[in-house]
Design a protein around this motif. Sequence first.
Motif, PDB file in Angstrom:
ATOM      1  N   GLN A   1       0.966  -1.216  11.768  1.00  0.00           N
ATOM      2  CA  GLN A   1       2.384  -0.981  11.481  1.00  0.00           C
ATOM      3  C   GLN A   1       3.267  -1.929  12.296  1.00  0.00           C
ATOM      4  O   GLN A   1       4.239  -1.535  12.921  1.00  0.00           O
TER       5      GLN A   1
ATOM      6  N   LYS B   1       1.463   7.090   1.799  1.00  0.00           N
ATOM      7  CA  LYS B   1       2.624   6.639   2.556  1.00  0.00           C
ATOM      8  C   LYS B   1       3.715   6.133   1.614  1.00  0.00           C
ATOM      9  O   LYS B   1       3.431   5.555   0.565  1.00  0.00           O
TER      10      LYS B   1
ATOM     11  N   SER C   1       2.486   3.546  -1.239  1.00  0.00           N
ATOM     12  CA  SER C   1       1.259   2.816  -0.930  1.00  0.00           C
ATOM     13  C   SER C   1       0.236   3.046  -2.046  1.00  0.00           C
ATOM     14  O   SER C   1       0.297   4.052  -2.767  1.00  0.00           O
TER      15      SER C   1
ATOM     16  N   PHE D   1       3.430  -3.698  -1.693  1.00  0.00           N
ATOM     17  CA  PHE D   1       2.116  -3.572  -1.066  1.00  0.00           C
ATOM     18  C   PHE D   1       1.110  -4.518  -1.698  1.00  0.00           C
ATOM     19  O   PHE D   1       1.190  -4.833  -2.888  1.00  0.00           O
TER      20      PHE D   1
ATOM     21  N   THR E   1      -0.391  -2.871   7.730  1.00  0.00           N
ATOM     22  CA  THR E   1      -0.153  -1.441   7.584  1.00  0.00           C
ATOM     23  C   THR E   1      -0.989  -0.595   8.539  1.00  0.00           C
ATOM     24  O   THR E   1      -0.653   0.564   8.796  1.00  0.00           O
TER      25      THR E   1
ATOM     26  N   VAL F   1       8.315   4.562   7.532  1.00  0.00           N
ATOM     27  CA  VAL F   1       7.024   4.982   6.991  1.00  0.00           C
ATOM     28  C   VAL F   1       7.051   6.506   6.878  1.00  0.00           C
ATOM     29  O   VAL F   1       7.225   7.203   7.881  1.00  0.00           O
TER      30      VAL F   1
ATOM     31  N   GLN G   1      -1.775  -4.745   3.568  1.00  0.00           N
ATOM     32  CA  GLN G   1      -0.518  -5.409   3.908  1.00  0.00           C
ATOM     33  C   GLN G   1       0.619  -4.782   3.110  1.00  0.00           C
ATOM     34  O   GLN G   1       0.424  -4.299   1.999  1.00  0.00           O
ATOM     35  N   ALA G   2       1.797  -4.830   3.701  1.00  0.00           N
ATOM     36  CA  ALA G   2       3.022  -4.493   2.996  1.00  0.00           C
ATOM     37  C   ALA G   2       3.965  -5.677   3.124  1.00  0.00           C
ATOM     38  O   ALA G   2       3.827  -6.508   4.035  1.00  0.00           O
TER      39      ALA G   2
ATOM     40  N   TYR H   1       6.953   3.614   1.924  1.00  0.00           N
ATOM     41  CA  TYR H   1       7.679   2.659   2.761  1.00  0.00           C
ATOM     42  C   TYR H   1       9.096   2.510   2.207  1.00  0.00           C
ATOM     43  O   TYR H   1       9.277   2.401   0.984  1.00  0.00           O
TER      44      TYR H   1
END
Length: 336
Positions: free
Chosen positions: A226, A165, A160, A201, A223, A178, A207-208, A167
């Motif tokens: 989630q 974080k 991130s 990201f 995010t 996560v 947002q992811a 992902y």
Amino acid sequence: MFKFRFKLLLASSLALALNVALAAPVGTVYTANERDSSISQVRLDTGVVKTLTLNIAPHNLQISADGRWLLVVGMPAHAEHQTGAISAGELLVFSTAALDKPAFSLPAGQHPAHVVTDLSGQRAFVSDSAANLVRVFDLQARTQLGTVKTGSFPHGLRLSPDGKKLYVANMRSGSVSVIDTATLKETAQIAVGNGPVQVGFAPDGRQAYVSLSAENKLGIIDTETQRLIGKVAVGRTPIQMYATADGRQVYVANQGSSSQPDDRVSVVDPQTLSVVATLDTGKGAHGVAISSDGAYVFVSNIEAGTFSVIDTASRTVVASHKVGAGPNGISYQVPE
């Protein structure tokens, strides 16, 4: 055995015909060429291509966040990447100042797929698809710190923007793990759909994105909650993606299959959940990287053995560079 091959290509042979004058990109692009067990280094200002033969078949590579290291992961050169072979994979770590041979290497499990570093460039995270976990390495101590369990067959992973974080796309469980980078614990698994391959990201981290290769769609994740909040239909078998610096565009590489490769990149507006442009690059569009200023996107074309340079302002392919066979992972390094 590590061997260099050099090529010097004239700028006129690299640049595509344009009706407008564009500032040439600068910096360096690296590709992981899985099919001939090599990595390529391309100086964008000169067009000089340097290719180094490895003892592994590299699937992915990444410049560390501090620019000091080039990290490369793969299986032994004669192992089958897709089957989770028994032979151990490796993490090769090169100094970006001396690419002739690795500074050091570390065992990376039965099937290392992707690698990223934390924001300090001191820790590396490698997805091990065969073991259903992420391996964590201390690059200064040159040792493995530990492992973090994920979903089934973890593949692509990205950090991130705030570095808190990690992902991870779990291809066989249809989820994104996560991971808290401080505690090295999986804190959630987000259900996303079929065949997630890679994540990305938005620059602000709100947002992811996840490529859903079996659905031909890009998934959008909130995010904070989630949760998956939408999907956008793209090309065939989307693999990697990257958002531009302003967050208004997400470039998605569509690979297709080996027998019927796709050669397009979908440009997605993540706010309207729509494709705003489709660009032709090369056969088997796979990896995506972006320049530090967001002006250029770089796309590896696995079947063509090239990578394409896209100007994000005009959404135009402005150059193509020949590299090794089967380029998968791709990474960009800022100018020295």
